[in-house]
Design an enzyme around this catalytic site. Structure first.
Site, mmCIF file in Angstrom:
data_model
loop_
_atom_site.group_PDB
_atom_site.id
_atom_site.type_symbol
_atom_site.label_atom_id
_atom_site.label_comp_id
_atom_site.label_asym_id
_atom_site.label_seq_id
_atom_site.Cartn_x
_atom_site.Cartn_y
_atom_site.Cartn_z
ATOM 1 N N CYS B 145 -15.933 -22.216 -28.817
ATOM 2 C CA CYS B 145 -16.035 -23.665 -29.288
ATOM 3 C C CYS B 145 -15.429 -23.708 -30.697
ATOM 4 O O CYS B 145 -15.915 -23.597 -31.658
ATOM 5 C CB CYS B 145 -17.567 -24.305 -29.495
ATOM 6 N N CYS B 148 -17.045 -26.122 -33.231
ATOM 7 C CA CYS B 148 -18.202 -25.809 -33.780
ATOM 8 C C CYS B 148 -17.853 -24.545 -34.812
ATOM 9 O O CYS B 148 -18.556 -24.664 -35.788
ATOM 10 C CB CYS B 148 -19.154 -24.921 -32.749
ATOM 11 N N ASP B 149 -16.898 -23.705 -34.497
ATOM 12 C CA ASP B 149 -16.950 -22.381 -35.254
ATOM 13 C C ASP B 149 -15.555 -22.444 -36.255
ATOM 14 O O ASP B 149 -15.617 -21.489 -37.176
ATOM 15 C CB ASP B 149 -16.838 -21.327 -34.348
#
Lengths: 110, 319
Positions: B145, B148-149
């Site tokens: 992701c 997200c990261d």
């Protein structure tokens, strides 16, 4: 449902909170821009109410508290870290259903 | 055991559009929306892991993927669709009504739900590389992701594997944080759209490793430190020092629970005919679970609408 009691942690108050908490604290490393973090937020609110006697729930926004996130090598969010007596007891990476999350946490809670 | 006229399995653009249409048709649908996860198989579907959607008609300034999905869910709710946050673990399609088992039921011996018509909109999920220590390194350098990261790779050298639109979209997003982004692709040309290719080629942080596949992940203290690449033409191996690896190599349909019950192609996609009908009368499929060609939010939504209308006609024909 009772209003969940969730502590908002940051670089300034994190150490004190983790050190002085009488029960284990589950810290949710999250950010506004993370989809899976939003999915897990209501689950943590439920746990905060249902498991109030056994575990405290706290949130740490990595956007404004990068120092703590770096210290615990958080490279993916949501990351949930369970602290017991100020020490890391369990680390959980990624969103998951409540039942799976409780399965991970239960062995570490009294 | 609860009986519903219509059950929708899946809650991406296809499932939620089917829910909007069937709820407006007073069919009182139940959406089994999936379980929270950090993979692309989760409530809201693959768009929950994206950022800006620029090509969904009606939003000239674009909007965020999770926002689009939250809106679709509210819209379905508004017309009376109900939701269950669980996964379907088993289905019985050989008797009518159809029977379903879900992940949140205690006793897995008996079904908890039955329905007259079933709409399958379980979508597809991202494929992983299937390297030996890949799972242990998720969250420690290997990511599924980018949105997200990516933030955690500020100033670092990272790589994206893949050559499609998703890979380039992730790579371009990651240049906001990373020092450099290497796109690793097993061929010498991309299959991504022209506009994405132009943007990637113009971005000075992006370099390409052509004709390469990842064969090994290296780590120190359980954190990714680099990878080994193999040339698909010469078989020559080379190291690449990176701290982040983002995987975007394609998709696989979420059809495991329907295996052997519905007609599928070799890759496991459900085969539909006459619109959204499947090989079982009363079972309909829409979105990426039956489409490996277009795979867009708008085509998924369109086929979700078709499934709802097909269900409506089919239910009328049963009387």
């Amino acid at each position: 449902m009772n209003k969940p009691d969730i502590a908002q942690l940051n670089d300034a108050n994190f150490d004190e909170w983790i050190k002085t908490s009488e029960k284990p604290v589950l810290v949710d490393f999250w950010a506004e821009w993370c989809g899976p973090c939003k999915m897990i937020a209501p689950i943590l609110e439920q746990i905060a109410v249902e498991e109030e006697a056994r575990v405290g729930i706290a949130k740490l926004n990595v956007d404004n508290s990068l120092e703590v996130a770096r210290r615990y090598e958080v490279m993916s969010i949501p990351t949930l870290i369970l602290f017991k007596n100020g020490q890391v007891a369990k680390r959980i990476v990624g969103a998951m259903p409540k039942s799976s999350l409780m399965r991970e946490l239960n062995p570490h809670l009294s | 055991m609860e009986h519903k006229k219509v059950i929708v399995v899946g809650s991406g653009p296809a499932g939620l559009t089917a829910a909007i249409y069937t709820s407006r048709a007073d069919l009182d649908p139940l959406v089994i929306e999936g379980e929270p996860s950090s993979t692309s198989d989760q409530p809201g579907g693959q768009l929950m892991l994206t950022t800006e959607i620029e090509n969904f008609p009606g939003f000239p300034e674009g909007l965020m993927g999770p926002e689009l999905m939250t809106n679709m869910r509210s819209q379905a709710s508004r017309f009376g669709a109900s939701f269950q946050t669980a996964k379907v673990t088993k289905v019985e399609l050989d008797t009518k009504p159809f029977a379903l088992y879900t992940s949140d039921q205690q006793d897995q011996n008996d079904p908890v739900l039955t329905c007259d018509a079933l709409i399958i909109a379980t979508g597809a999920r991202s494929l992983m590389l299937n390297l030996k220590n890949e799972n242990e390194l998720i969250g420690h350098g290997v990511s599924t992701c980018a949105t997200c990261d990516g933030f955690f790779f500020r100033g670092q050298d990272i790589a994206v594997v893949g050559g499609g639109d998703s890979a380039l979209e992730e790579a371009l997003f990651l240049t906001k944080f990373a020092k450099s982004v290497t796109i690793i692709h097993r061929r010498d040309a991309l299959r991504a759209s022209k506009i994405m290719q132009d943007r990637a080629f113009a971005n000075e942080k992006i370099t390409f490793a052509w004709n390469k596949v990842v064969t090994e992940l290296h780590s120190e203290n359980a954190v990714l430190t680099g990878i080994t690449l193999e040339d698909t033409v010469t078989s020559e191996k080379s190291p690449l020092a990176i701290t982040g690896l983002f995987v975007a190599i394609g998709h696989s349909p979420n059809t495991e629970v329907f295996k052997g019950l519905l007609e599928m192609d070799d890759a496991g996609y459900i085969i539909t005919h006459a619109g959204t009908h499947t090989s079982v009368d009363g079972v309909f499929a829409c979105g990426d679970v039956q489409d490996h060609k277009y795979r867009q939010a708008i085509t998924a939504a369109g086929s979700g609408c078709m499934a709802a209308i097909d269900v409506e006609h089919w239910l009328e024909s049963q009387h």
